[in-house]
Design a protein around this motif. Structure first.
Motif, short mmCIF file in Angstrom:
data_model
loop_
_atom_site.label_atom_id
_atom_site.label_comp_id
_atom_site.label_asym_id
_atom_site.label_seq_id
_atom_site.Cartn_x
_atom_site.Cartn_y
_atom_site.Cartn_z
N GLU A 214 72.16 -39.84 15.35
CA GLU A 214 73.30 -39.43 14.52
C GLU A 214 73.77 -40.53 13.60
OE1 GLU A 214 72.90 -39.00 17.81
OE2 GLU A 214 74.33 -37.53 18.62
N PHE A 215 73.55 -41.78 13.98
CA PHE A 215 73.99 -42.92 13.17
C PHE A 215 72.91 -43.40 12.21
CE2 PHE A 215 76.51 -44.31 17.21
CZ PHE A 215 77.35 -43.23 17.05
N GLY A 216 71.65 -43.12 12.56
CA GLY A 216 70.55 -43.66 11.77
C GLY A 216 70.37 -45.15 11.96
N GLU A 221 74.93 -51.71 15.92
CA GLU A 221 75.15 -51.82 14.48
C GLU A 221 76.30 -50.93 14.03
OE1 GLU A 221 70.60 -52.88 12.99
OE2 GLU A 221 71.19 -50.79 13.30
N GLU A 222 76.41 -49.75 14.64
CA GLU A 222 77.52 -48.86 14.30
C GLU A 222 78.84 -49.42 14.79
OE1 GLU A 222 79.68 -45.84 12.78
OE2 GLU A 222 77.50 -46.03 12.50
N PRO A 279 80.25 -39.39 12.04
CA PRO A 279 79.43 -39.14 13.23
C PRO A 279 79.83 -39.93 14.46
CG PRO A 279 78.04 -39.30 11.28
CD PRO A 279 79.43 -39.67 10.85
N VAL A 280 80.31 -41.16 14.30
CA VAL A 280 80.62 -41.99 15.48
C VAL A 280 81.71 -41.35 16.34
CG1 VAL A 280 82.30 -43.48 14.27
CG2 VAL A 280 81.10 -44.32 16.30
#
Length: 347
Positions: A214-216, A221-222, A279-280
């Motif tokens: 969902e984060f890619g 990193e998110e 998304p997060v």
């Protein structure tokens, strides 16, 4: 009396600290210097006020930390952006009152001084100060053996800003019919990380290197994405447009922060579908089975700042934010409130 002991043998290396001060001096020189007197290394930071265009000056101060987001930096061994979070958490609180941040000081404490890590942290602080257009004029780096786990540290920041008394934004001009404009966050910013860590690392048993579709990108990193610094965009807005209230959406989410700036006789009505939840937040809510109510009072859910503006100025404010490449949304309005009603209503 036995063998003579030294401070270094007790865990505090003054020579290493002096080397770090020289590094900090170079980093501080890269931040805006107007008003700064002298260099890093004195007992106090000196700043000369330019009051040429301020008829009734008021100083605005704020202090904050980064919270348990520090744990993410430790887990990733990535320390070059956590200082941006620190600056953002402090200067955003100054900016909501219409003030321009003047200078910043930091406090960094480690069990054993690691100059490479410390320099990386302070570089992030300097980068944040540059973005906020304020000077890094001093601070304290403390070596405290036995206080922290290996590889860990604590971080706090302090800033002072300036505003003309006639231009303070205090919410007193907010009226029924005013609109709420939400300015997008860059993600979690620096709040709710105790719940984030419980969901991600305890409940789901993920690691910071786990790739999340969902984060890619990886989870770490998110989560480490720096807090957005809003001071310059907000100063641009308040210079030309009628902004009657500003709320920095930090711990407590929209519910707890917007009511800090609206009169008791008013309530805010928030339209839940007026912006896309990043998304997060969707990921955390699903993975942790978190209720909507808990999401609203813990996270910013994609809105890092809210401006309260007259209805007639709504489009002008949205256009100005778009021109500054700040994603923003009309998310609600101010309405009258009965005494028994809550001050925040979600539709």
């Amino acid at each position: 009396m036995g063998e003579s002991l030294t401070y270094a043998e007790a865990g505090v290396d003054i020579s290493k600290a002096n080397d770090l001060v020289n590094t900090i001096k170079k980093l501080a020189k890269g931040t805006p210097r107007s008003g700064v007197m002298g260099e890093i290394g004195g007992f106090g930071g000196l700043y000369s006020l330019n009051l040429a265009n301020v008829s009734n000056p008021v100083l605005v101060s704020s202090t904050d930390g980064v919270g348990t987001k520090l744990k993410i930096a430790f887990m990733m061994d990535k320390h070059d952006t956590i200082g941006i979070d620190l600056v953002g958490m402090v200067v955003n609180d100054i900016a909501v009152q219409g003030a321009r941040p003047l200078f910043f000081l930091d406090y960094l404490s480690m069990g054993h001084l690691d100059n490479k890590v410390a320099a990386s942290v302070i570089k992030g602080i300097a980068d944040g100060c540059t973005e906020a257009q304020c000077a890094l004029i001093g601070g304290e780096t403390a070596e405290m053996p036995g206080m922290y786990l290996d590889g860990e540290y604590d971080l706090a920041g302090f800033s002072v800003g300036l505003v003309d008394n006639a231009k303070i934004i205090d919410g007193s001009g907010i009226r029924n019919g005013h609109r709420l404009i939400g300015i997008a966050s860059t993600g979690l910013h620096s709040n709710g990380f105790s719940l984030v860590r419980k969901i991600c690392f305890e409940k789901c048993s993920y690691g910071v290197s786990t790739h999340i579709p969902e984060f890619g990108r990886t989870l770490g990193e998110e989560l480490i994405t720096p807090t957005r610094i809003y001071s310059q965009p907000l100063l641009n807005l308040v210079r030309d447009l009628p902004i009657h209230g500003l709320a920095h959406i930090t711990g407590g989410g929209i519910d707890e922060n917007i009511i800090r700036v609206i009169p008791d006789a008013c309530k805010v009505v928030i339209e839940k579908s007026s912006w896309e939840i990043p998304p997060v937040f969707q990921f955390l809510q699903k993975a942790g089975s978190v209720s909507d109510h808990e999401m609203h009072r813990t996270f910013n859910n994609g809105i890092g700042m809210i401006a309260v503006v007259p209805e007639a100025s709504t489009q002008d404010v949205l256009d100005r934010l778009s021109a500054m490449e700040e994603p923003a949304y009309l998310i609600g309005e101010i309405c009258g409130r009965e005494n028994s009603e809550p001050q925040v209503e979600w539709k």
